[in-house]
Design a protein around this motif. Structure first.
Motif, PDB file in Angstrom:
ATOM      1  N   LYS A 136       0.820  -1.203   0.000  1.00  0.00           N
ATOM      2  CA  LYS A 136       0.000   0.000   0.000  1.00  0.00           C
ATOM      3  C   LYS A 136       0.855   1.255   0.000  1.00  0.00           C
ATOM      4  CE  LYS A 136      -3.828   2.254   0.107  1.00  0.00           C
ATOM      5  NZ  LYS A 136      -4.737   2.228  -1.068  1.00  0.00           N
ATOM      6  N   ILE A 137       1.926   1.235   0.771  1.00  0.00           N
ATOM      7  CA  ILE A 137       2.823   2.393   0.819  1.00  0.00           C
ATOM      8  C   ILE A 137       3.500   2.601  -0.533  1.00  0.00           C
ATOM      9  CG2 ILE A 137       4.942   3.290   1.858  1.00  0.00           C
ATOM     10  CD1 ILE A 137       4.079   1.948   4.478  1.00  0.00           C
ATOM     11  N   ILE A 138       3.860   1.517  -1.203  1.00  0.00           N
ATOM     12  CA  ILE A 138       4.465   1.634  -2.534  1.00  0.00           C
ATOM     13  C   ILE A 138       3.458   2.255  -3.507  1.00  0.00           C
ATOM     14  CG2 ILE A 138       5.501   0.382  -4.465  1.00  0.00           C
ATOM     15  CD1 ILE A 138       7.147   0.547  -1.833  1.00  0.00           C
ATOM     16  N   GLU A 139       2.202   1.840  -3.402  1.00  0.00           N
ATOM     17  CA  GLU A 139       1.171   2.429  -4.263  1.00  0.00           C
ATOM     18  C   GLU A 139       1.041   3.928  -4.008  1.00  0.00           C
ATOM     19  OE1 GLU A 139      -2.375   0.270  -3.475  1.00  0.00           O
ATOM     20  OE2 GLU A 139      -1.624  -1.625  -4.300  1.00  0.00           O
ATOM     21  N   LEU A 140       1.088   4.310  -2.738  1.00  0.00           N
ATOM     22  CA  LEU A 140       1.014   5.733  -2.410  1.00  0.00           C
ATOM     23  C   LEU A 140       2.229   6.493  -2.930  1.00  0.00           C
ATOM     24  CD1 LEU A 140      -0.275   5.472   1.292  1.00  0.00           C
ATOM     25  CD2 LEU A 140      -1.581   6.260  -0.701  1.00  0.00           C
ATOM     26  N   SER A 141       3.387   5.863  -2.870  1.00  0.00           N
ATOM     27  CA  SER A 141       4.597   6.524  -3.372  1.00  0.00           C
ATOM     28  C   SER A 141       4.521   6.729  -4.880  1.00  0.00           C
ATOM     29  CB  SER A 141       5.835   5.705  -3.006  1.00  0.00           C
ATOM     30  OG  SER A 141       5.883   4.487  -3.724  1.00  0.00           O
ATOM     31  N   ASN A 142       3.923   5.772  -5.587  1.00  0.00           N
ATOM     32  CA  ASN A 142       3.756   5.934  -7.031  1.00  0.00           C
ATOM     33  C   ASN A 142       2.795   7.069  -7.344  1.00  0.00           C
ATOM     34  OD1 ASN A 142       5.415   3.945  -8.381  1.00  0.00           O
ATOM     35  ND2 ASN A 142       4.100   2.365  -7.491  1.00  0.00           N
ATOM     36  N   PRO A 190       9.667  17.344   7.833  1.00  0.00           N
ATOM     37  CA  PRO A 190       9.888  15.899   8.019  1.00  0.00           C
ATOM     38  C   PRO A 190      10.267  15.505   9.437  1.00  0.00           C
ATOM     39  CG  PRO A 190      10.865  16.617   5.961  1.00  0.00           C
ATOM     40  CD  PRO A 190      10.392  17.858   6.664  1.00  0.00           C
ATOM     41  N   GLU A 191      11.129  16.296  10.065  1.00  0.00           N
ATOM     42  CA  GLU A 191      11.523  15.962  11.430  1.00  0.00           C
ATOM     43  C   GLU A 191      10.347  16.066  12.389  1.00  0.00           C
ATOM     44  OE1 GLU A 191      14.337  14.675  12.546  1.00  0.00           O
ATOM     45  OE2 GLU A 191      14.910  14.583  10.422  1.00  0.00           O
ATOM     46  N   ILE A 228       5.957   4.798   9.320  1.00  0.00           N
ATOM     47  CA  ILE A 228       6.732   6.030   9.520  1.00  0.00           C
ATOM     48  C   ILE A 228       7.842   6.143   8.487  1.00  0.00           C
ATOM     49  CG2 ILE A 228       8.283   7.249  11.094  1.00  0.00           C
ATOM     50  CD1 ILE A 228       6.654   6.074  13.424  1.00  0.00           C
ATOM     51  N   GLU A 229       8.620   5.076   8.331  1.00  0.00           N
ATOM     52  CA  GLU A 229       9.725   5.103   7.369  1.00  0.00           C
ATOM     53  C   GLU A 229       9.213   5.292   5.948  1.00  0.00           C
ATOM     54  OE1 GLU A 229      12.888   5.289   8.017  1.00  0.00           O
ATOM     55  OE2 GLU A 229      12.444   5.209  10.162  1.00  0.00           O
ATOM     56  N   GLY A 230       8.108   4.617   5.632  1.00  0.00           N
ATOM     57  CA  GLY A 230       7.568   4.738   4.289  1.00  0.00           C
ATOM     58  C   GLY A 230       7.066   6.137   3.995  1.00  0.00           C
ATOM     59  N   LEU A 231       6.343   6.734   4.935  1.00  0.00           N
ATOM     60  CA  LEU A 231       5.801   8.073   4.721  1.00  0.00           C
ATOM     61  C   LEU A 231       6.906   9.120   4.599  1.00  0.00           C
ATOM     62  CD1 LEU A 231       2.779   7.987   7.192  1.00  0.00           C
ATOM     63  CD2 LEU A 231       2.689   7.970   4.693  1.00  0.00           C
ATOM     64  N   LEU A 232       7.926   8.998   5.436  1.00  0.00           N
ATOM     65  CA  LEU A 232       9.027   9.959   5.360  1.00  0.00           C
ATOM     66  C   LEU A 232       9.800   9.804   4.053  1.00  0.00           C
ATOM     67  CD1 LEU A 232      10.323   9.833   9.050  1.00  0.00           C
ATOM     68  CD2 LEU A 232       9.096  11.697   7.936  1.00  0.00           C
ATOM     69  N   SER A 233       9.890   8.581   3.569  1.00  0.00           N
ATOM     70  CA  SER A 233      10.562   8.357   2.289  1.00  0.00           C
ATOM     71  C   SER A 233       9.753   8.953   1.141  1.00  0.00           C
ATOM     72  CB  SER A 233      10.763   6.853   2.053  1.00  0.00           C
ATOM     73  OG  SER A 233      11.628   6.295   3.024  1.00  0.00           O
ATOM     74  N   GLY A 260      10.652  12.235  -1.447  1.00  0.00           N
ATOM     75  CA  GLY A 260      10.678  12.059  -2.899  1.00  0.00           C
ATOM     76  C   GLY A 260      11.537  10.904  -3.368  1.00  0.00           C
ATOM     77  N   GLU A 261      11.752   9.928  -2.523  1.00  0.00           N
ATOM     78  CA  GLU A 261      12.587   8.795  -2.920  1.00  0.00           C
ATOM     79  C   GLU A 261      11.870   7.928  -3.949  1.00  0.00           C
ATOM     80  OE1 GLU A 261      13.803   6.617   0.513  1.00  0.00           O
ATOM     81  OE2 GLU A 261      14.694   8.356   1.504  1.00  0.00           O
ATOM     82  N   ASN A 262      12.669   7.235  -4.742  1.00  0.00           N
ATOM     83  CA  ASN A 262      12.152   6.344  -5.770  1.00  0.00           C
ATOM     84  C   ASN A 262      11.350   5.207  -5.124  1.00  0.00           C
ATOM     85  OD1 ASN A 262      12.157   4.020  -7.680  1.00  0.00           O
ATOM     86  ND2 ASN A 262      13.330   5.447  -8.958  1.00  0.00           N
ATOM     87  N   PRO A 263      10.169   4.890  -5.641  1.00  0.00           N
ATOM     88  CA  PRO A 263       9.380   3.799  -5.058  1.00  0.00           C
ATOM     89  C   PRO A 263      10.127   2.481  -4.956  1.00  0.00           C
ATOM     90  CG  PRO A 263       8.012   5.079  -6.538  1.00  0.00           C
ATOM     91  CD  PRO A 263       9.417   5.596  -6.687  1.00  0.00           C
ATOM     92  N   ARG A 264      11.005   2.210  -5.914  1.00  0.00           N
ATOM     93  CA  ARG A 264      11.787   0.967  -5.830  1.00  0.00           C
ATOM     94  C   ARG A 264      12.705   0.983  -4.606  1.00  0.00           C
ATOM     95  NH1 ARG A 264      11.357  -2.095 -10.386  1.00  0.00           N
ATOM     96  NH2 ARG A 264      10.682  -1.048 -12.308  1.00  0.00           N
ATOM     97  N   VAL A 265      13.291   2.151  -4.342  1.00  0.00           N
ATOM     98  CA  VAL A 265      14.168   2.294  -3.181  1.00  0.00           C
ATOM     99  C   VAL A 265      13.355   2.159  -1.898  1.00  0.00           C
ATOM    100  CG1 VAL A 265      15.710   3.859  -1.938  1.00  0.00           C
ATOM    101  CG2 VAL A 265      15.802   3.738  -4.434  1.00  0.00           C
ATOM    102  N   ILE A 266      12.176   2.769  -1.877  1.00  0.00           N
ATOM    103  CA  ILE A 266      11.303   2.676  -0.705  1.00  0.00           C
ATOM    104  C   ILE A 266      10.935   1.224  -0.444  1.00  0.00           C
ATOM    105  CG2 ILE A 266       9.065   3.325   0.252  1.00  0.00           C
ATOM    106  CD1 ILE A 266       9.214   5.909  -1.364  1.00  0.00           C
TER     107      ILE A 266
END
Length: 267
Positions: free
Chosen positions: A83-89, A124-125, A225-230, A234-240
């Motif tokens: 789900k987090i990957i979908e949100l990142s996309n 972010p912090e 938390i880690e996923g949302l901050l990533s 603006g990190e690449n979804p693959r990296v996330i």
């Protein structure tokens, strides 16, 4: 319903009853293991001490938490990562503001809160601080319930020993009547049995299951938390995806890799 908890507790009782009947020769042997004064001393004393240790609301809440071990946790870590990957996309294609609409369809309040903080442009912090504060609060409430059962488990054997000492004193007072020594000794030992059963049949399994459930939920929220901050960074979804998969066991990472993952990362 969590069948493991139900089956485990029932089997414990069945095995104890079977052992009593098998060693006693008949079902009538069960009567030898019931003594009302011993129940009052051991069980009543244990719960009374816990009542004295907590406020009434916390005591009742601790007792009610036993229901949690019979509920199957609705925690699906691989699904949450997906789900987090979908949100990142979505964020990568349409921007962070587009997540506000996606948040309305989410059932998890913790994840929804984090997304709304990101959409509002929170630093972010500060996002991390707010989310981790809530996580600590959730874990603290869980540990309070766990501590209740750990405490009750410690009280059981202690009050069983108190009952044993009471029984031994009564036995020694009746040394001039040899026929009473055996029954008095049996009663003295039953309180120790009751204390051990309370601690190991009820309290230890409840505490262990609550600890397991707490660990799973805390890990899931850490992943959020880690996923949302990533995503916010603006990190690449693959990296996330690779970052979040590090929370999983090796065999679960392979299964996660079979999904769609961050296939749209390069868009």
């Amino acid at each position: 319903m969590d069948l493991a908890s139900v089956i485990g507790l029932v089997l414990c009782g069945v095995l104890v009853v079977f052992g009593i009947i098998n060693s006693g020769g008949s079902i009538a042997a069960l009567g030898n293991f019931f003594d009302f004064p011993s129940v009052l001393i051991t069980i009543g004393g244990s719960f009374s001490c816990m009542l004295a240790s907590y406020q009434m609301a916390d005591f009742v809440g601790g007792l009610k938490s036993i229901k949690l071990i019979f509920k199957t946790p609705t925690i699906n870590t691989p699904q949450m990562i997906q789900k987090i990957i979908e949100l990142s996309n979505v964020a990568r294609k349409e921007g962070l503001l587009s997540l506000e609409e996606a948040a309305s369809d989410l059932e998890d309040d913790f994840l929804k809160k984090g997304i709304l903080l990101i959409v509002d442009g929170t630093d972010p912090e500060l996002v991390r601080a707010i989310m981790e504060t809530e996580l600590v609060s959730v874990e603290g409430r869980h540990k309070a319930k766990i501590g209740f059962w750990d405490g009750l488990g410690a009280m059981g054997p202690a009050w069983g020993m108190i009952g044993t000492l009471i029984g031994l004193v009564n036995m020694l007072q009746a040394m001039d009547d040899p026929s009473s020594l055996g029954p008095n000794m049996a009663v003295a030992l039953i309180t120790t049995l009751y204390g051990s059963l309370l601690a190991n049949w009820l309290c230890a399994p409840v505490s262990s299951k609550l600890k397991e459930n707490n660990g799973q939920e805390v890990m899931l929220k850490e992943i959020m938390i880690e996923g949302l901050l990533s995503i916010q960074a603006g990190e690449n979804p693959r990296v996330i995806e690779e970052k979040l998969k590090s929370f999983l066991a090796p065999q679960d990472r392979a299964a996660q890799g079979d999904g769609e993952g961050g296939g749209e990362a390069d868009g």
